[in-house]
Design a protein around this motif. Structure first.
Motif, PDB file in Angstrom:
ATOM      1  N   HIS A 134      42.272  73.723  77.552  1.00  0.00           N
ATOM      2  CA  HIS A 134      41.954  72.750  76.820  1.00  0.00           C
ATOM      3  C   HIS A 134      41.421  73.547  75.582  1.00  0.00           C
ATOM      4  O   HIS A 134      40.605  74.792  75.564  1.00  0.00           O
ATOM      5  N   THR A 153      37.487  67.949  74.075  1.00  0.00           N
ATOM      6  CA  THR A 153      38.590  68.337  73.620  1.00  0.00           C
ATOM      7  C   THR A 153      39.392  68.156  72.458  1.00  0.00           C
ATOM      8  O   THR A 153      39.269  66.877  72.036  1.00  0.00           O
ATOM      9  N   HIS A 154      40.255  68.854  71.934  1.00  0.00           N
ATOM     10  CA  HIS A 154      41.064  68.639  70.618  1.00  0.00           C
ATOM     11  C   HIS A 154      42.364  69.183  70.645  1.00  0.00           C
ATOM     12  O   HIS A 154      42.811  70.286  71.287  1.00  0.00           O
ATOM     13  N   GLN A 155      43.097  68.798  69.908  1.00  0.00           N
ATOM     14  CA  GLN A 155      44.646  69.097  69.605  1.00  0.00           C
ATOM     15  C   GLN A 155      44.357  69.959  68.379  1.00  0.00           C
ATOM     16  O   GLN A 155      43.331  70.027  67.514  1.00  0.00           O
ATOM     17  N   VAL A 156      45.376  71.018  68.255  1.00  0.00           N
ATOM     18  CA  VAL A 156      45.310  72.004  67.259  1.00  0.00           C
ATOM     19  C   VAL A 156      45.233  71.431  65.881  1.00  0.00           C
ATOM     20  O   VAL A 156      44.589  72.080  64.850  1.00  0.00           O
ATOM     21  N   THR A 189      45.140  79.530  69.611  1.00  0.00           N
ATOM     22  CA  THR A 189      46.226  78.696  69.839  1.00  0.00           C
ATOM     23  C   THR A 189      47.321  79.170  70.556  1.00  0.00           C
ATOM     24  O   THR A 189      47.823  78.406  71.475  1.00  0.00           O
ATOM     25  N   THR A 194      49.142  77.441  78.971  1.00  0.00           N
ATOM     26  CA  THR A 194      49.734  76.061  79.438  1.00  0.00           C
ATOM     27  C   THR A 194      51.159  76.389  80.167  1.00  0.00           C
ATOM     28  O   THR A 194      51.211  75.709  80.898  1.00  0.00           O
ATOM     29  N   GLU A 254      48.907  78.175  74.334  1.00  0.00           N
ATOM     30  CA  GLU A 254      50.471  77.911  75.043  1.00  0.00           C
ATOM     31  C   GLU A 254      50.889  78.752  76.019  1.00  0.00           C
ATOM     32  O   GLU A 254      51.589  78.192  76.887  1.00  0.00           O
TER      33      GLU A 254
END
Length: 264
Positions: free
Chosen positions: A90, A178-181, A76, A83, A80
């Motif tokens: 992703h 793809t996913h979010q945290v 995670t 990004t 960051e």
């Protein structure tokens, strides 16, 4: 989101002073530096400290306090950083192979990055794993004593590892969804609390070296590299604390219950 100051602190934390241009060479340098400077560890689980996946908490723990973490934490935060540097990155869900079967969805988090019309997987949170990005469509990534391959089966991909002189074995399976945290939170809690979780079975702190790894596993200190492996029992809590400080740059507070970390 990491600001410019935080990015600079993060790069300093992993000892990276190379280019930050959007090139594969940058990804290689960042990945290798991360593996060699930030340990894979689950010490907080045994110290009864809940893991937070908020960016601020992760930055404080890993960058400012020189700690490590497991996949959800390290990947995670690495997400960051990449990004913030401008990469197209992703989060992916993976099912870890345990020797006989695959785990559930969100058992593991890894990253995928598109660069120069190619797609690579990056993973700084799987412990003893690949040190540099692995291409999705190019086989035989040779890294130290191992060969890594990614095979596609329909919409599914499997990462394989073959140590020289040994049979190939799957590491984990994944898709490119793809996913979010937030999607990983339930499994992150499970990994910290369930007696069925690998991470509640033993404490570990492990980091890559130039030719191998240094690892504390419960009360054992293991050094491997160049076809050599040494292992010995840590004799006391003070010795455990000194090994952590000297080899992993981790300084635990004096009130930590080290007996939990050293339990057989």
């Amino acid at each position: 989101m990491l600001n410019d100051v935080m990015v600079a602190q993060y790069l300093e934390r992993i000892g990276y002073r190379g280019s930050t241009s959007l090139e594969l060479s940058t990804l290689r340098g960042l990945h290798l530096a991360h593996m060699q400077y930030v340990p894979f560890e689950n010490l907080d689980i045994f110290l009864s400290k809940p893991v937070s996946l908020s960016v601020d908490a992760l930055f404080d723990k890993v960058v400012l306090k020189y700690r490590g973490g497991f996949c959800y934490e390290l990947n995670t935060l690495f997400f960051e950083l990449l990004t913030a540097l401008g990469f197209q990155v992703h989060m992916l869900s993976a099912k870890v192979f345990n020797g006989s079967s695959y785990g559930p969805d969100f058992d593991h988090m890894l990253l995928t990055v598109a660069v120069n019309d190619k797609q690579v997987i990056m993973d700084v949170g799987f412990g003893d794993s690949f040190r540099e990005p692995v291409f999705l469509d190019i086989s035989h990534s040779i890294q130290l004593d191992s060969v890594y391959d990614v095979e596609q089966h329909g919409l599914n991909f499997i990462l394989y590892r073959r140590k020289i002189g040994m049979a190939r074995s799957p590491q984990y399976g994944f898709t490119l969804n793809t996913h979010q945290v937030l999607a990983f939170h339930t499994m992150c809690v499970f990994q910290q609390t369930s007696p069925k979780s690998h991470f509640t079975q033993k404490s570990v702190c492990s980091i890559a070296t130039k030719y191998g790894r240094k690892t504390i596993s419960n009360g054992r200190f293991i050094i491997s590299g160049k076809n050599k492996r040494t292992e010995y029992i840590i004799g006391s809590e003070s010795e455990y604390r000194e090994i952590l400080r000297k080899n992993f740059k981790i300084a635990l507070s004096e009130d930590c219950c080290l007996a939990r970390l050293m339990a057989k």
